[in-house]
Design a protein around this motif. Sequence first.
Motif, short mmCIF file in Angstrom:
data_model
loop_
_atom_site.label_atom_id
_atom_site.label_comp_id
_atom_site.label_asym_id
_atom_site.label_seq_id
_atom_site.Cartn_x
_atom_site.Cartn_y
_atom_site.Cartn_z
N ALA A 1 0.85 -1.19 0.05
CA ALA A 1 -0.17 0.75 -0.24
C ALA A 1 0.91 1.47 0.15
CB ALA A 1 -1.12 0.07 0.85
N GLU A 2 1.99 1.59 0.90
CA GLU A 2 2.48 2.76 1.19
C GLU A 2 3.51 3.05 -0.25
OE1 GLU A 2 4.98 5.87 1.93
OE2 GLU A 2 2.83 4.83 3.22
N ALA A 3 3.68 1.62 -0.93
CA ALA A 3 4.37 2.02 -2.29
C ALA A 3 3.35 2.67 -3.47
CB ALA A 3 5.15 0.49 -2.86
N ALA A 4 2.68 1.66 -3.37
CA ALA A 4 1.51 2.37 -3.93
C ALA A 4 1.21 3.77 -4.01
CB ALA A 4 0.07 1.58 -4.44
N SER A 5 0.92 4.08 -2.47
CA SER A 5 0.52 5.09 -2.30
C SER A 5 1.63 6.32 -2.42
CB SER A 5 0.42 5.91 -1.00
OG SER A 5 1.67 5.62 -0.15
N ARG A 6 2.95 5.54 -3.04
CA ARG A 6 4.11 7.09 -3.21
C ARG A 6 4.10 6.22 -5.05
NH1 ARG A 6 9.01 7.31 0.61
NH2 ARG A 6 7.87 7.34 2.94
N GLY A 7 3.13 6.66 -5.39
CA GLY A 7 3.53 5.79 -7.08
C GLY A 7 4.25 4.96 -7.42
N ILE A 8 5.15 4.05 -6.62
CA ILE A 8 5.92 3.17 -7.14
C ILE A 8 5.57 1.80 -6.91
CG2 ILE A 8 8.46 2.35 -5.98
CD1 ILE A 8 8.19 4.32 -3.86
N ARG A 9 5.97 1.62 -8.75
CA ARG A 9 5.52 0.48 -9.00
C ARG A 9 6.73 -0.95 -7.86
NH1 ARG A 9 4.16 0.38 -15.54
NH2 ARG A 9 2.99 -0.99 -14.58
N PRO A 10 6.14 -1.92 -7.69
CA PRO A 10 7.00 -3.49 -7.73
C PRO A 10 7.68 -3.82 -8.49
CG PRO A 10 4.23 -3.13 -7.09
CD PRO A 10 4.65 -2.11 -7.39
N LYS A 11 8.94 -4.30 -8.24
CA LYS A 11 9.96 -4.47 -9.45
C LYS A 11 9.23 -6.28 -8.97
CE LYS A 11 13.87 -2.40 -8.60
NZ LYS A 11 14.51 -2.01 -10.54
N VAL A 12 9.59 -7.02 -10.33
CA VAL A 12 8.69 -7.99 -9.80
C VAL A 12 9.86 -8.88 -9.97
CG1 VAL A 12 8.48 -10.39 -11.69
CG2 VAL A 12 8.18 -7.53 -12.86
N ALA A 13 9.02 -10.30 -8.97
CA ALA A 13 10.03 -11.11 -7.76
C ALA A 13 9.45 -11.95 -8.47
CB ALA A 13 9.52 -10.57 -6.63
N SER A 14 10.54 -13.18 -8.23
CA SER A 14 10.15 -14.46 -9.04
C SER A 14 10.86 -15.43 -7.36
CB SER A 14 11.48 -15.07 -9.90
OG SER A 14 12.69 -14.49 -9.89
N ASP A 15 10.19 -16.33 -7.32
CA ASP A 15 10.61 -17.58 -6.75
C ASP A 15 10.17 -16.99 -5.22
OD1 ASP A 15 11.47 -19.65 -8.89
OD2 ASP A 15 12.79 -18.83 -9.18
N VAL A 16 9.39 -16.47 -4.90
CA VAL A 16 9.88 -16.07 -2.94
C VAL A 16 9.26 -17.06 -2.65
CG1 VAL A 16 7.92 -14.03 -1.84
CG2 VAL A 16 8.79 -13.23 -3.92
N GLN A 17 9.89 -17.49 -1.58
CA GLN A 17 9.13 -18.18 -0.02
C GLN A 17 9.37 -17.63 1.11
OE1 GLN A 17 8.87 -22.01 -1.02
NE2 GLN A 17 9.43 -20.86 -3.23
N ALA A 18 8.46 -18.21 1.60
CA ALA A 18 8.00 -17.28 3.31
C ALA A 18 9.12 -18.53 4.45
CB ALA A 18 6.77 -16.98 3.38
N VAL A 19 10.21 -17.57 5.15
CA VAL A 19 10.58 -18.07 6.16
C VAL A 19 9.77 -17.88 7.54
CG1 VAL A 19 12.77 -18.38 7.42
CG2 VAL A 19 12.72 -17.74 5.25
N PRO A 20 8.68 -18.98 7.71
CA PRO A 20 8.04 -18.23 8.90
C PRO A 20 8.84 -18.13 9.88
CG PRO A 20 7.19 -21.00 8.33
CD PRO A 20 8.79 -20.28 7.19
N GLY A 21 7.97 -16.88 10.15
CA GLY A 21 8.59 -16.28 11.80
C GLY A 21 9.91 -15.13 11.36
N ARG A 22 10.10 -14.89 9.85
CA ARG A 22 11.29 -14.74 9.60
C ARG A 22 11.45 -14.00 8.94
NH1 ARG A 22 15.57 -16.86 12.24
NH2 ARG A 22 17.11 -16.59 10.14
N GLY A 23 10.70 -13.76 7.00
CA GLY A 23 10.76 -13.18 6.59
C GLY A 23 10.35 -13.88 5.37
N LEU A 24 10.47 -13.56 3.81
CA LEU A 24 10.34 -13.55 2.60
C LEU A 24 11.48 -13.13 1.50
CD1 LEU A 24 7.70 -11.79 1.93
CD2 LEU A 24 7.28 -14.11 2.56
#
Length: 136
Positions: free
Chosen positions: A36-59
Amino acid sequence: VVEPAAGGGSDEAALLAIAAALAGASEHPLSQALRAEAASRGIRPKVASDVQAVPGRGLYGGVDGQRSLLGSAEYLRDEGIDLSQAQATAERWQAAARTCVFVGRERALVGVIALADPIKDRARPVLQALSRAGLR
Protein backbone atom coordinates in the motif's frame (compact mmCIF):
# COMPACT_ATOMS: atom_id res chain seq x y z
CA VAL A 1 4.49 2.56 6.80
CA VAL A 2 5.96 5.35 8.85
CA GLU A 3 9.37 5.85 7.30
CA PRO A 4 11.82 4.11 4.97
CA ALA A 5 15.58 4.57 5.30
CA ALA A 6 17.60 3.45 2.32
CA GLY A 7 21.21 2.39 2.63
CA GLY A 8 23.96 0.87 0.56
CA GLY A 9 23.62 3.34 -2.29
CA SER A 10 19.88 2.76 -2.75
CA ASP A 11 17.13 5.33 -2.57
CA GLU A 12 13.73 5.11 -0.88
CA ALA A 13 11.93 4.32 -4.15
CA ALA A 14 14.22 1.36 -4.88
CA LEU A 15 13.91 0.16 -1.28
CA LEU A 16 10.11 0.24 -1.40
CA ALA A 17 10.00 -1.30 -4.91
CA ILE A 18 12.01 -4.32 -3.76
CA ALA A 19 10.05 -4.65 -0.51
CA ALA A 20 6.71 -4.43 -2.34
CA ALA A 21 7.85 -7.00 -4.90
CA LEU A 22 8.66 -9.57 -2.25
CA ALA A 23 5.60 -8.61 -0.19
CA GLY A 24 3.39 -9.29 -3.21
CA ALA A 25 3.66 -13.00 -2.47
CA SER A 26 2.30 -12.65 1.06
CA GLU A 27 -0.99 -11.70 2.68
CA HIS A 28 0.70 -10.85 5.99
CA PRO A 29 -0.49 -7.46 7.33
CA LEU A 30 3.05 -6.04 7.13
CA SER A 31 3.26 -7.11 3.48
CA GLN A 32 -0.07 -5.46 2.77
CA ALA A 33 1.18 -2.23 4.38
CA LEU A 34 4.37 -2.28 2.31
CA ARG A 35 2.45 -2.77 -0.93
CA ALA A 36 0.00 0.00 0.00
CA GLU A 37 2.83 2.42 0.81
CA ALA A 38 4.57 1.76 -2.50
CA ALA A 39 1.28 2.29 -4.35
CA SER A 40 0.52 5.52 -2.45
CA ARG A 41 3.89 6.89 -3.58
CA GLY A 42 3.34 5.82 -7.18
CA ILE A 43 6.12 3.24 -6.94
CA ARG A 44 5.66 0.18 -9.10
CA PRO A 45 6.91 -2.98 -7.41
CA LYS A 46 9.66 -4.77 -9.22
CA VAL A 47 8.90 -8.28 -10.46
CA ALA A 48 9.78 -10.99 -7.95
CA SER A 49 10.27 -14.65 -8.75
CA ASP A 50 10.36 -17.81 -6.66
CA VAL A 51 9.33 -15.95 -3.49
CA GLN A 52 9.36 -18.16 -0.41
CA ALA A 53 8.25 -17.43 3.13
CA VAL A 54 10.44 -18.31 6.08
CA PRO A 55 7.85 -18.51 8.90
CA GLY A 56 8.43 -15.94 11.62
CA ARG A 57 11.43 -14.47 9.82
CA GLY A 58 10.58 -13.05 6.40
CA LEU A 59 10.60 -13.67 2.68
CA TYR A 60 13.21 -14.29 0.01
CA GLY A 61 13.13 -14.46 -3.75
CA GLY A 62 14.63 -13.16 -6.95
CA VAL A 63 14.25 -9.48 -7.84
CA ASP A 64 15.97 -8.29 -11.02
CA GLY A 65 17.84 -11.59 -11.05
CA GLN A 66 19.33 -11.00 -7.59
CA ARG A 67 18.56 -12.88 -4.39
CA SER A 68 16.59 -10.47 -2.22
CA LEU A 69 15.30 -10.70 1.33
CA LEU A 70 12.65 -8.94 3.39
CA GLY A 71 12.32 -9.60 7.10
CA SER A 72 13.61 -9.28 10.61
CA ALA A 73 17.06 -8.10 11.59
CA GLU A 74 17.87 -11.55 12.92
CA TYR A 75 16.87 -13.19 9.63
CA LEU A 76 19.01 -10.89 7.49
CA ARG A 77 21.98 -11.18 9.89
CA ASP A 78 21.69 -14.97 9.74
CA GLU A 79 21.83 -14.65 5.94
CA GLY A 80 25.16 -12.81 6.19
CA ILE A 81 23.96 -9.24 5.76
CA ASP A 82 25.69 -6.53 7.79
CA LEU A 83 23.03 -4.29 9.34
CA SER A 84 25.41 -1.98 11.22
CA GLN A 85 24.69 1.08 9.05
CA ALA A 86 20.97 0.86 9.93
CA GLN A 87 21.30 -0.22 13.55
CA ALA A 88 21.00 3.23 15.17
CA THR A 89 17.98 4.12 13.03
CA ALA A 90 16.28 0.81 13.76
CA GLU A 91 16.94 1.14 17.50
CA ARG A 92 15.47 4.66 17.51
CA TRP A 93 12.37 3.47 15.66
CA GLN A 94 11.94 0.42 17.90
CA ALA A 95 12.17 2.65 20.99
CA ALA A 96 9.23 4.59 19.49
CA ALA A 97 7.20 1.32 19.26
CA ARG A 98 7.77 0.89 15.53
CA THR A 99 8.19 -2.46 13.80
CA CYS A 100 11.26 -2.57 11.59
CA VAL A 101 11.61 -4.70 8.48
CA PHE A 102 14.91 -4.94 6.67
CA VAL A 103 15.57 -5.39 2.96
CA GLY A 104 18.70 -7.04 1.63
CA ARG A 105 20.01 -7.94 -1.77
CA GLU A 106 22.96 -10.16 -2.65
CA ARG A 107 24.29 -10.08 0.93
CA ALA A 108 24.07 -6.27 1.14
CA LEU A 109 21.66 -4.09 3.07
CA VAL A 110 19.25 -2.11 0.89
CA GLY A 111 17.52 -0.44 3.84
CA VAL A 112 15.10 -0.61 6.72
CA ILE A 113 11.44 0.36 6.87
CA ALA A 114 9.53 1.38 10.01
CA LEU A 115 5.88 0.44 10.36
CA ALA A 116 3.36 1.32 13.04
CA ASP A 117 -0.22 0.46 13.85
CA PRO A 118 -2.46 3.50 14.02
CA ILE A 119 -4.31 3.88 17.30
CA LYS A 120 -7.92 2.89 16.78
CA ASP A 121 -10.55 5.46 17.75
CA ARG A 122 -12.15 3.08 20.25
CA ALA A 123 -8.80 2.65 22.03
CA ARG A 124 -8.24 6.35 22.72
CA PRO A 125 -10.53 6.58 25.80
CA VAL A 126 -8.89 3.49 27.29
CA LEU A 127 -5.40 4.87 26.71
CA GLN A 128 -6.39 8.22 28.20
CA ALA A 129 -7.81 6.51 31.30
CA LEU A 130 -4.65 4.47 31.73
CA SER A 131 -2.55 7.61 31.39
CA ARG A 132 -4.65 9.45 33.98
CA ALA A 133 -4.14 6.47 36.29
CA GLY A 134 -0.39 6.97 35.95
CA LEU A 135 0.31 3.94 33.73
CA ARG A 136 2.61 4.37 30.78
